[in-house]
Design a protein around this motif. Structure first.
Motif, PDB file in Angstrom:
ATOM      1  N   GLU A 105       0.808  -1.214   0.000  1.00 19.98           N
ATOM      2  CA  GLU A 105       0.000   0.000   0.000  1.00 19.98           C
ATOM      3  C   GLU A 105       0.843   1.266   0.000  1.00 19.98           C
ATOM      4  O   GLU A 105       0.543   2.225  -0.710  1.00 19.98           O
ATOM      5  N   ASP A 106       1.895   1.305   0.791  1.00 22.41           N
ATOM      6  CA  ASP A 106       2.736   2.495   0.902  1.00 22.41           C
ATOM      7  C   ASP A 106       4.206   2.105   0.861  1.00 22.41           C
ATOM      8  O   ASP A 106       5.003   2.522   1.699  1.00 22.41           O
ATOM      9  N   ALA A 107       4.574   1.325  -0.147  1.00 21.75           N
ATOM     10  CA  ALA A 107       5.949   0.853  -0.272  1.00 21.75           C
ATOM     11  C   ALA A 107       6.918   2.016  -0.436  1.00 21.75           C
ATOM     12  O   ALA A 107       8.065   1.955   0.025  1.00 21.75           O
ATOM     13  N   ASP A 108       6.472   3.102  -1.090  1.00 22.34           N
ATOM     14  CA  ASP A 108       7.362   4.247  -1.281  1.00 22.34           C
ATOM     15  C   ASP A 108       7.676   4.945   0.042  1.00 22.34           C
ATOM     16  O   ASP A 108       8.764   5.481   0.227  1.00 22.34           O
ATOM     17  N   VAL A 109       6.719   4.910   0.966  1.00 24.94           N
ATOM     18  CA  VAL A 109       6.951   5.494   2.292  1.00 24.94           C
ATOM     19  C   VAL A 109       7.996   4.682   3.052  1.00 24.94           C
ATOM     20  O   VAL A 109       8.921   5.238   3.665  1.00 24.94           O
ATOM     21  N   ALA A 110       7.865   3.367   3.027  1.00 25.47           N
ATOM     22  CA  ALA A 110       8.846   2.503   3.688  1.00 25.47           C
ATOM     23  C   ALA A 110      10.230   2.705   3.091  1.00 25.47           C
ATOM     24  O   ALA A 110      11.232   2.753   3.812  1.00 25.47           O
TER      25      ALA A 110
ATOM     26  N   GLY B 127       1.999  14.260  -3.676  1.00 28.32           N
ATOM     27  CA  GLY B 127       1.755  12.889  -3.239  1.00 28.32           C
ATOM     28  C   GLY B 127       3.023  12.103  -2.963  1.00 28.32           C
ATOM     29  O   GLY B 127       2.969  10.918  -2.627  1.00 28.32           O
ATOM     30  N   ALA B 128       4.198  12.761  -3.093  1.00 26.55           N
ATOM     31  CA  ALA B 128       5.466  12.072  -2.863  1.00 26.55           C
ATOM     32  C   ALA B 128       5.818  12.078  -1.382  1.00 26.55           C
ATOM     33  O   ALA B 128       5.610  13.085  -0.696  1.00 26.55           O
ATOM     34  N   PRO B 129       6.370  10.983  -0.848  1.00 26.62           N
ATOM     35  CA  PRO B 129       6.744  10.950   0.571  1.00 26.62           C
ATOM     36  C   PRO B 129       8.009  11.753   0.842  1.00 26.62           C
ATOM     37  O   PRO B 129       8.980  11.699   0.070  1.00 26.62           O
ATOM     38  N   VAL B 130       8.000  12.525   1.933  1.00 24.94           N
ATOM     39  CA  VAL B 130       9.165  13.303   2.372  1.00 24.94           C
ATOM     40  C   VAL B 130       9.388  13.041   3.858  1.00 24.94           C
ATOM     41  O   VAL B 130       8.428  12.890   4.621  1.00 24.94           O
ATOM     42  N   VAL B 131      10.632  12.978   4.269  1.00 26.54           N
ATOM     43  CA  VAL B 131      10.979  12.674   5.666  1.00 26.54           C
ATOM     44  C   VAL B 131      10.985  13.960   6.480  1.00 26.54           C
ATOM     45  O   VAL B 131      11.707  14.904   6.158  1.00 26.54           O
TER      46      VAL B 131
END
Length: 304
Positions: free
Chosen positions: A234-239, A265-269
């Motif tokens: 579901e959220d592999a890009d977040v991991a 919609g891109a994941p950022v830390v």
């Protein structure tokens, strides 16, 4: 059976570990700055009050308890303790579950974290220091460094303490005058996640479990009041981005990474906590991996 000591036993992260270790063959001692409630105390075999990490009595008291209780492993969960214990881990008298000192220091300071991630190519919101200049004793309010809304938060803090969303010029002026030396960060307004990560000592075979923060204490920001575990697909890009972040910082062991999706919609830390997080019970793999790597395998730690 091992004898473990957990700091911050009355807090969310320490209390969660106490619950997870119930039913295992390990004896668990909990320590905190304040006496524990009866409910919290019941999670541990024994509890003690210790000074704050900033006190000169903290390390002597901890060493005394380690010796008195024959502690084999210390698991710190209080943010302020991390750089102190990382610097003297070999002097505590027990093995300490903590990353290398330089990595802990980088993760402790949110501005330094952002610089390190940016240099390593890990996506993170634009971040800068909030600095007010002065002329003739009067503070000059600089122009906002980025478009509203943005975040102002302490460079070092626990959880969501002190995090504010700034929506206007009036709010910006107040933040500059009242909170110099803070961090200013672009506000990623998408879904927020607490990624629970375990990096073994060799740095290979990293475990990452994505928890979505479904409710935040302050609405748009703050600690998670509720989370849900998402599937790996579901959220592999977040991991992936959380894993890249902890490896870039050189961290090891159990870690808690805050990630958001930005306007695209891109994941950022957002930031990295070099310790077990408050929601590690939703990812019991982390504690299981620690017990296995440190040769303390017994009954499986419980999950939520």
């Amino acid at each position: 059976m091992a004898r473990l000591l957990i700091t911050g036993a009355g807090g969310p992260a320490g209390g969660s570990l106490g619950r997870q270790l119930q039913g295992t063959p390990h004896a668990v001692v909990g320590v905190d700055m304040e006496p524990l409630s009866l409910d919290a105390e019941a999670r541990f075999d024994r509890t003690y009050v210790v000074p704050a990490a900033t006190s000169p009595d903290f390390l002597p008291r901890l060493r005394d308890l380690v010796r008195r209780e024959a502690i084999a492993v210390v698991i710190p969960t209080v943010q302020e303790e991390l750089p102190i214990l990382a610097g003297v881990a070999d002097l505590v008298g027990a093995r300490v579950v903590i990353s290398p000192s330089e990595a802990v220091w980088r993760a402790q300071d949110k501005l330094i974290t952002a610089w390190a991630l940016e240099q390593s190519g890990v996506p993170t919101p634009r971040t800068c220091a909030l600095v007010s200049s002065s002329e003739g004793g009067d503070h000059a309010v600089p122009s906002p460094p980025m478009a509203f809304p943005f975040i102002v938060k302490p460079r070092t803090s626990r959880g969501g303490r002190g995090v504010t969303v700034v929506d206007s010029a009036a709010e910006w002026t107040r933040e500059v005058l009242e909170r110099p030396g803070q961090v200013v960060q672009e506000f990623a307004d998408g879904a927020e996640y607490a990624v629970q990560v375990y990096v073994p000592s060799g740095g290979d075979d990293v475990t990452s479990v994505v928890l979505e923060k479904t409710t935040l204490k302050q609405g748009r920001v703050g600690n998670a009041e509720a989370v849900r575990r998402v599937s790996p697909e579901e959220d592999a890009d977040v991991a992936a981005v959380a894993t890249d972040a902890v490896l870039a910082l050189g961290l090891r062991g159990p870690l808690d990474v805050d990630v958001r999706r930005d306007g695209r919609g891109a994941p950022v830390v957002l930031e990295v906590n070099a310790r077990f997080g408050a929601n590690s019970a939703y990812a019991p793999e982390l504690l299981a991996r620690l017990l296995e790597e440190w040769n303390m395998t017994g009954a499986d730690p419980g999950s939520t």
